[in-house]
Design a protein around this motif. Structure first.
Motif, PDB file in Angstrom:
ATOM      1  N   GLU A   1      67.204  46.530  37.077  1.00 18.36           N
ATOM      2  CA  GLU A   1      65.836  46.343  36.610  1.00 18.36           C
ATOM      3  C   GLU A   1      65.865  45.968  35.139  1.00 18.36           C
ATOM      4  O   GLU A   1      66.407  46.699  34.318  1.00 18.36           O
ATOM      5  CB  GLU A   1      65.025  47.622  36.798  1.00 18.36           C
ATOM      6  N   ILE A   2      65.279  44.823  34.824  1.00 20.24           N
ATOM      7  CA  ILE A   2      65.164  44.369  33.445  1.00 20.24           C
ATOM      8  C   ILE A   2      63.673  44.302  33.133  1.00 20.24           C
ATOM      9  O   ILE A   2      62.965  43.421  33.633  1.00 20.24           O
ATOM     10  CB  ILE A   2      65.841  42.994  33.247  1.00 20.24           C
ATOM     11  N   ARG A   3      63.185  45.266  32.354  1.00 19.40           N
ATOM     12  CA  ARG A   3      61.756  45.384  32.067  1.00 19.40           C
ATOM     13  C   ARG A   3      61.215  44.090  31.477  1.00 19.40           C
ATOM     14  O   ARG A   3      61.822  43.481  30.611  1.00 19.40           O
ATOM     15  CB  ARG A   3      61.488  46.525  31.076  1.00 19.40           C
ATOM     16  N   GLY A   4      60.067  43.659  31.997  1.00 20.19           N
ATOM     17  CA  GLY A   4      59.426  42.445  31.520  1.00 20.19           C
ATOM     18  C   GLY A   4      59.977  41.178  32.159  1.00 20.19           C
ATOM     19  O   GLY A   4      59.392  40.117  32.025  1.00 20.19           O
ATOM     20  N   PHE A   5      61.123  41.283  32.820  1.00 21.90           N
ATOM     21  CA  PHE A   5      61.727  40.110  33.460  1.00 21.90           C
ATOM     22  C   PHE A   5      61.654  40.228  34.970  1.00 21.90           C
ATOM     23  O   PHE A   5      61.083  39.370  35.634  1.00 21.90           O
ATOM     24  CB  PHE A   5      63.181  39.944  33.003  1.00 21.90           C
ATOM     25  N   GLY A   6      62.247  41.281  35.516  1.00 20.24           N
ATOM     26  CA  GLY A   6      62.211  41.471  36.957  1.00 20.24           C
ATOM     27  C   GLY A   6      63.316  42.384  37.424  1.00 20.24           C
ATOM     28  O   GLY A   6      64.019  43.003  36.623  1.00 20.24           O
ATOM     29  N   SER A   7      63.459  42.476  38.736  1.00 20.51           N
ATOM     30  CA  SER A   7      64.492  43.343  39.298  1.00 20.51           C
ATOM     31  C   SER A   7      65.270  42.606  40.380  1.00 20.51           C
ATOM     32  O   SER A   7      64.734  41.742  41.075  1.00 20.51           O
ATOM     33  CB  SER A   7      63.871  44.623  39.860  1.00 20.51           C
ATOM     34  N   PHE A   8      66.529  42.964  40.475  1.00 21.74           N
ATOM     35  CA  PHE A   8      67.418  42.428  41.493  1.00 21.74           C
ATOM     36  C   PHE A   8      67.782  43.571  42.419  1.00 21.74           C
ATOM     37  O   PHE A   8      68.064  44.678  41.965  1.00 21.74           O
ATOM     38  CB  PHE A   8      68.706  41.875  40.868  1.00 21.74           C
ATOM     39  N   SER A   9      67.765  43.325  43.703  1.00 18.75           N
ATOM     40  CA  SER A   9      68.156  44.335  44.671  1.00 18.75           C
ATOM     41  C   SER A   9      68.843  43.646  45.838  1.00 18.75           C
ATOM     42  O   SER A   9      68.941  42.420  45.882  1.00 18.75           O
ATOM     43  CB  SER A   9      66.936  45.124  45.147  1.00 18.75           C
ATOM     44  N   ILE A  10      69.294  44.450  46.781  1.00 18.80           N
ATOM     45  CA  ILE A  10      69.955  43.921  47.968  1.00 18.80           C
ATOM     46  C   ILE A  10      69.033  44.129  49.165  1.00 18.80           C
ATOM     47  O   ILE A  10      68.522  45.227  49.375  1.00 18.80           O
ATOM     48  CB  ILE A  10      71.300  44.637  48.209  1.00 18.80           C
ATOM     49  N   ASN A  11      68.791  43.073  49.912  1.00 18.72           N
ATOM     50  CA  ASN A  11      68.027  43.170  51.152  1.00 18.72           C
ATOM     51  C   ASN A  11      68.986  43.054  52.334  1.00 18.72           C
ATOM     52  O   ASN A  11      69.940  42.279  52.289  1.00 18.72           O
ATOM     53  CB  ASN A  11      66.989  42.053  51.258  1.00 18.72           C
ATOM     54  N   ARG A  12      68.706  43.801  53.368  1.00 18.71           N
ATOM     55  CA  ARG A  12      69.512  43.758  54.583  1.00 18.71           C
ATOM     56  C   ARG A  12      68.820  42.859  55.595  1.00 18.71           C
ATOM     57  O   ARG A  12      67.631  43.017  55.862  1.00 18.71           O
ATOM     58  CB  ARG A  12      69.652  45.169  55.160  1.00 18.71           C
ATOM     59  N   ARG A  13      69.548  41.897  56.107  1.00 14.52           N
ATOM     60  CA  ARG A  13      69.039  41.053  57.184  1.00 14.52           C
ATOM     61  C   ARG A  13      69.688  41.529  58.473  1.00 14.52           C
ATOM     62  O   ARG A  13      70.912  41.464  58.617  1.00 14.52           O
ATOM     63  CB  ARG A  13      69.376  39.585  56.950  1.00 14.52           C
TER      64      ARG A  13
END
Length: 106
Positions: free
Chosen positions: A44-56
């Protein structure tokens, strides 16, 4: 913007950094982010966005040539969710470009 553009921008913005130092800084940050995602952590980078992992989940697909069913295995894929500040900045920039294009002489 490419990785080399990012290095150039960083080197230009901070005169005390050599091009090599800027390149090392960008590589270090991107490697740390990649490692965190591989481990399943959220970034999480405040003001920029967040990266996470999604499961398909696994699913059945079709081969477009033959039409036969193909089993597609489960995947984990990176996902980016922009922060509010970034969404608003992009929206304002898009709106400004649209308005300037509409007001341009034809």
């Amino acid at each position: 913007m490419t990785r080399s553009d990012l290095v150039e921008e960083l080197a230009a913005r901070f005169a005390q950094l050599t091009h090599r130092d800027a390149e090392l800084a960008v590589k270090t940050v991107l490697d740390a982010m990649s490692d965190a995602l591989v481990k399943g952590h959220r970034i999480e980078i405040r003001g920029f966005g967040s990266f996470s992992i999604n499961r398909r989940p696994p699913r059945v697909g079709r081969n477009p040539r033959s039409g036969e069913s193909v089993q597609i295995p489960e995947k984990r894929v990176p996902h980016f969710k922009p922060g509010k500040a970034l969404r608003e900045a992009v929206d304002a920039g898009t709106l400004a470009q649209t308005q300037s294009a509409e007001n341009a002489p034809k």
